[in-house]
Scaffold this active site. Sequence first.
Site, PDB file in Angstrom:
ATOM      1  N   SER A  16       8.512  -8.327  -8.524  1.00 42.36           N
ATOM      2  CA  SER A  16       7.877  -8.237  -7.201  1.00 42.36           C
ATOM      3  C   SER A  16       8.284  -9.421  -6.329  1.00 42.36           C
ATOM      4  O   SER A  16       8.100 -10.575  -6.710  1.00 42.36           O
ATOM      5  CB  SER A  16       6.352  -8.229  -7.349  1.00 42.36           C
ATOM      6  OG  SER A  16       5.764  -8.508  -6.095  1.00 42.36           O
ATOM      7  N   HIS A  41      10.701  -4.761  -6.740  1.00 37.66           N
ATOM      8  CA  HIS A  41       9.493  -4.180  -6.150  1.00 37.66           C
ATOM      9  C   HIS A  41       9.227  -4.920  -4.847  1.00 37.66           C
ATOM     10  O   HIS A  41       8.945  -6.115  -4.848  1.00 37.66           O
ATOM     11  CB  HIS A  41       8.335  -4.348  -7.142  1.00 37.66           C
ATOM     12  CG  HIS A  41       7.026  -3.808  -6.688  1.00 37.66           C
ATOM     13  ND1 HIS A  41       6.647  -2.485  -6.870  1.00 37.66           N
ATOM     14  CD2 HIS A  41       5.985  -4.394  -6.051  1.00 37.66           C
ATOM     15  CE1 HIS A  41       5.439  -2.298  -6.388  1.00 37.66           C
ATOM     16  NE2 HIS A  41       5.013  -3.448  -5.874  1.00 37.66           N
ATOM     17  N   ASP A  43       7.075  -5.531  -1.749  1.00 32.45           N
ATOM     18  CA  ASP A  43       5.713  -5.373  -1.240  1.00 32.45           C
ATOM     19  C   ASP A  43       5.681  -5.537   0.267  1.00 32.45           C
ATOM     20  O   ASP A  43       5.957  -6.620   0.790  1.00 32.45           O
ATOM     21  CB  ASP A  43       4.796  -6.412  -1.893  1.00 32.45           C
ATOM     22  CG  ASP A  43       4.437  -6.025  -3.311  1.00 32.45           C
ATOM     23  OD1 ASP A  43       3.914  -4.914  -3.509  1.00 32.45           O
ATOM     24  OD2 ASP A  43       4.685  -6.831  -4.221  1.00 32.45           O
ATOM     25  N   MET A  45       3.421  -5.473   3.559  1.00 34.41           N
ATOM     26  CA  MET A  45       2.015  -5.614   3.953  1.00 34.41           C
ATOM     27  C   MET A  45       1.917  -5.856   5.454  1.00 34.41           C
ATOM     28  O   MET A  45       2.747  -6.572   6.025  1.00 34.41           O
ATOM     29  CB  MET A  45       1.375  -6.790   3.214  1.00 34.41           C
ATOM     30  CG  MET A  45       1.477  -6.675   1.705  1.00 34.41           C
ATOM     31  SD  MET A  45       0.634  -8.041   0.903  1.00 34.41           S
ATOM     32  CE  MET A  45       0.893  -7.615  -0.815  1.00 34.41           C
ATOM     33  N   HIS A  75       6.897  -0.674  -1.930  1.00 34.60           N
ATOM     34  CA  HIS A  75       5.461  -0.412  -2.005  1.00 34.60           C
ATOM     35  C   HIS A  75       4.871  -0.652  -0.611  1.00 34.60           C
ATOM     36  O   HIS A  75       4.701  -1.798  -0.195  1.00 34.60           O
ATOM     37  CB  HIS A  75       4.845  -1.357  -3.056  1.00 34.60           C
ATOM     38  CG  HIS A  75       3.369  -1.265  -3.186  1.00 34.60           C
ATOM     39  ND1 HIS A  75       2.619  -2.182  -3.908  1.00 34.60           N
ATOM     40  CD2 HIS A  75       2.474  -0.372  -2.690  1.00 34.60           C
ATOM     41  CE1 HIS A  75       1.346  -1.849  -3.856  1.00 34.60           C
ATOM     42  NE2 HIS A  75       1.232  -0.763  -3.110  1.00 34.60           N
ATOM     43  N   MET A  77       2.183  -0.961   1.965  1.00 31.23           N
ATOM     44  CA  MET A  77       0.757  -1.205   2.193  1.00 31.23           C
ATOM     45  C   MET A  77       0.576  -1.371   3.692  1.00 31.23           C
ATOM     46  O   MET A  77       0.264  -2.470   4.193  1.00 31.23           O
ATOM     47  CB  MET A  77       0.306  -2.449   1.412  1.00 31.23           C
ATOM     48  CG  MET A  77       0.275  -2.220  -0.094  1.00 31.23           C
ATOM     49  SD  MET A  77       0.240  -3.751  -1.064  1.00 31.23           S
ATOM     50  CE  MET A  77       1.997  -4.087  -1.159  1.00 31.23           C
ATOM     51  N   MET A 146      -2.666   0.594  -9.101  1.00 29.75           N
ATOM     52  CA  MET A 146      -2.959  -0.812  -8.811  1.00 29.75           C
ATOM     53  C   MET A 146      -3.966  -1.306  -9.841  1.00 29.75           C
ATOM     54  O   MET A 146      -5.026  -0.698 -10.034  1.00 29.75           O
ATOM     55  CB  MET A 146      -3.559  -0.971  -7.406  1.00 29.75           C
ATOM     56  CG  MET A 146      -2.638  -0.631  -6.251  1.00 29.75           C
ATOM     57  SD  MET A 146      -1.070  -1.518  -6.273  1.00 29.75           S
ATOM     58  CE  MET A 146      -1.629  -3.223  -6.217  1.00 29.75           C
ATOM     59  N   GLY A 151      -2.871  -6.811  -1.845  1.00 32.44           N
ATOM     60  CA  GLY A 151      -2.837  -7.821  -0.791  1.00 32.44           C
ATOM     61  C   GLY A 151      -2.288  -9.161  -1.235  1.00 32.44           C
ATOM     62  O   GLY A 151      -1.686  -9.866  -0.440  1.00 32.44           O
ATOM     63  N   GLY A 154      -0.897 -12.878  -8.051  1.00 28.88           N
ATOM     64  CA  GLY A 154      -1.626 -13.868  -8.845  1.00 28.88           C
ATOM     65  C   GLY A 154      -3.066 -13.523  -9.172  1.00 28.88           C
ATOM     66  O   GLY A 154      -3.832 -14.381  -9.598  1.00 28.88           O
ATOM     67  N   ASP A 184       0.698  -2.227 -11.331  1.00 31.59           N
ATOM     68  CA  ASP A 184       0.978  -3.329 -10.416  1.00 31.59           C
ATOM     69  C   ASP A 184      -0.243  -4.238 -10.279  1.00 31.59           C
ATOM     70  O   ASP A 184      -1.273  -3.824  -9.757  1.00 31.59           O
ATOM     71  CB  ASP A 184       1.345  -2.727  -9.045  1.00 31.59           C
ATOM     72  CG  ASP A 184       1.775  -3.762  -8.021  1.00 31.59           C
ATOM     73  OD1 ASP A 184       1.884  -4.952  -8.370  1.00 31.59           O
ATOM     74  OD2 ASP A 184       2.002  -3.365  -6.863  1.00 31.59           O
ATOM     75  N   GLY A 206       5.080 -10.161 -10.739  1.00 36.97           N
ATOM     76  CA  GLY A 206       5.323 -11.130  -9.677  1.00 36.97           C
ATOM     77  C   GLY A 206       5.222 -12.539 -10.230  1.00 36.97           C
ATOM     78  O   GLY A 206       6.220 -13.151 -10.622  1.00 36.97           O
TER      79      GLY A 206
END
Length: 231
Positions: A16, A41, A43, A45, A75, A77, A146, A151, A154, A184, A206
């Site tokens: 990620s 991957h 992400d 957002m 992905h 979002m 998920m 969002g 970590g 994920d 990630g």
Amino acid sequence: MPDQQPSQPEYLIAASILSADFARLGEDISAALDAGADTVHLDVMDNHYVPNLTVGPMVCEALRNYGISAPIDVHLMVKPVDRLIPDFAKAGADYITVHPEATEHLDRTLQLIRDHGCKPGLVFNPATPLSFLNHTLNKLDMILLMSVNPGFGGQSFIPATLEKLRQVRSLIDSSGNSIRLEVDGGVKADNIYDIANAGADTFVAGTAIFGTEDYHAAIAAMRKELARCTS
Ligand code: DX5
Ligand code: ZN
């Protein structure tokens, strides 16, 4: 007699970008791939559907131009989502996954992804019901569960995802379709064995990769756990 050992599914580790070094993204993603990650991957957002802001199609295209040739699973979002799908297809996406809450017309959105030459995927937040699969399963190449609320990188893996994975694995197997089952959020060497045994075959990582000094060792530790799985 042929060997009766159950065969191991093809397990894929997806690096990620969210935890990579954005100032030197191409280099850092390449390092993860060289260290053994299978796919990227990406992400995306929008600070609207999720409370964070990352990158758009230009960065996907820049990674392709940099020389990243591994499959990229985008992905999304973002809400609304349809507007960006053709742009990501043009920018080199392989899979494009969308959240059902981010579109008014899910069937149309999945078809839009397919029409632009990409593989459609549906993403389920921890509290999103699997009933969204009732009329979409035949249109999907990927289901993404998920295991954190989307969002941020970590976060800790939500254990209830394991039961949800088992349910989706059973739906996929009885459909007879070839659909990847990706998970994920919070995936690490110390839980990837349980996650794989619950039915996942694609693992987003990630911080488990980019949060370490030695990407090769981090990925090898996950592969070692996956090698223990027989089904
Ligand atoms: C979270 C993102 C994840 C994130 C996972 O919304 O969708 O892909 O990068 O990060 P880790 O692996 O650190 O939990
Ligand atoms: Zn993601």
